[in-house]
Design a protein around this motif. Sequence first.
Motif, mmCIF file in Angstrom:
data_model
loop_
_atom_site.group_PDB
_atom_site.id
_atom_site.type_symbol
_atom_site.label_atom_id
_atom_site.label_comp_id
_atom_site.label_asym_id
_atom_site.label_seq_id
_atom_site.Cartn_x
_atom_site.Cartn_y
_atom_site.Cartn_z
ATOM 1 N N ARG A 143 0.841 -1.197 0.000
ATOM 2 C CA ARG A 143 0.000 0.000 0.000
ATOM 3 C C ARG A 143 0.880 1.253 0.000
ATOM 4 O O ARG A 143 1.774 1.387 0.835
ATOM 5 N N ARG A 198 -7.145 2.036 -12.843
ATOM 6 C CA ARG A 198 -8.225 2.013 -11.872
ATOM 7 C C ARG A 198 -8.145 0.701 -11.093
ATOM 8 O O ARG A 198 -7.433 -0.230 -11.476
ATOM 9 N N GLU A 199 -8.887 0.632 -10.015
ATOM 10 C CA GLU A 199 -8.940 -0.588 -9.213
ATOM 11 C C GLU A 199 -9.270 -1.793 -10.097
ATOM 12 O O GLU A 199 -10.170 -1.733 -10.933
ATOM 13 N N LEU A 203 -3.706 -4.053 -9.101
ATOM 14 C CA LEU A 203 -4.150 -2.895 -8.324
ATOM 15 C C LEU A 203 -5.487 -3.257 -7.673
ATOM 16 O O LEU A 203 -6.525 -3.235 -8.326
ATOM 17 N N ASP A 215 -7.922 1.489 -4.665
ATOM 18 C CA ASP A 215 -7.480 2.808 -5.119
ATOM 19 C C ASP A 215 -8.450 3.859 -4.593
ATOM 20 O O ASP A 215 -9.633 3.842 -4.930
ATOM 21 N N SER A 273 -7.396 7.182 -4.728
ATOM 22 C CA SER A 273 -6.888 8.420 -5.294
ATOM 23 C C SER A 273 -7.442 8.683 -6.692
ATOM 24 O O SER A 273 -8.028 9.741 -6.950
ATOM 25 N N HIS A 331 -3.494 9.061 -11.528
ATOM 26 C CA HIS A 331 -2.291 8.303 -11.852
ATOM 27 C C HIS A 331 -1.916 8.542 -13.308
ATOM 28 O O HIS A 331 -2.643 9.202 -14.044
ATOM 29 N N PHE A 337 1.920 7.174 -9.554
ATOM 30 C CA PHE A 337 0.717 7.200 -8.731
ATOM 31 C C PHE A 337 0.610 8.537 -8.000
ATOM 32 O O PHE A 337 1.604 9.093 -7.534
ATOM 33 N N VAL A 371 -3.108 3.614 -2.850
ATOM 34 C CA VAL A 371 -3.299 2.486 -3.764
ATOM 35 C C VAL A 371 -2.714 1.255 -3.096
ATOM 36 O O VAL A 371 -1.729 1.338 -2.344
#
Length: 272
Positions: free
Chosen positions: A63, A102-103, A118, A121, A123, A126, A178, A202
């Motif tokens: 993380r 993205r996630e 990933l 996320d 945030s 990126h 990131f 992330v």
Amino acid sequence: MATATAYGARDHARAQEGARVEAMPTVPASAWPEETPGQVVWAEVVGGGNYTHRVLARGTELRLTDLRGDACAHLLLYADGRPWERLNTADTVKVRWNAYLREGAQLLSDQGRVLATLVADTSGRHDTLCGTSALARNRRRYGAGEPESDSPAGRELLKLAALKNGLEPRDLPPSLSFFQGVEVREDGALEFTGTAGAGGSVTLRAEQDLTVLIANVPHPLDPRPAYVSTPLEVLAWRSGPTRPGDPLWDASPEGRRAYANTTDFLASRGIA
């Protein structure tokens, strides 16, 4: 001076035991004060204009947290022991049909295998397109870009991290960034969108044993004239790799094939 002799220097150094500053590793990592989903194996705060590196076992979760809103984590990943298999940003984008991380995104090598996933996320800011800053650019922009300067370039710091892991400058591909966003406008120009603010994070899941290199420096498109880079928290803990049945495994046909390629390769090595 108290440090003018070897004995004085020794006593001065020993007197620092237990002292802490904001940007430093927690050793042992298990002394990290916050609860995590698993046993902590890496805990560190990386100051602005600095770098870090570590080898992480398959299944470890990593993380990264932008503590104050102006961190930018430039990341490189390598299959540990096989430096020719490394993060490939072009394939990472191509297989997702999307340049925006993205996630759920898989970070791929050019072998069609997943290096990391990933998995979380908060945030959303990126960049997969620009890479990190270079020495010549920082000299023009800030007056200096050497690692020992007040405005080190990301590539120069990643070179140091690489050398400490048996890698050479030629082993450095384009990195991912990131916490500082970039968007592509309709005319093809790149627009810097900046940070989502302090506290964004992330979480990456290592799908193979990985060598991880991170430089925390301003994004190359950051328009501010000053060199602005604030601390980055790095925390890793034991978990497990993505397996069949996990929603991330089946989120897309391309991702499913990349995970299958990875486990098939690792199985032949007696790992998966």
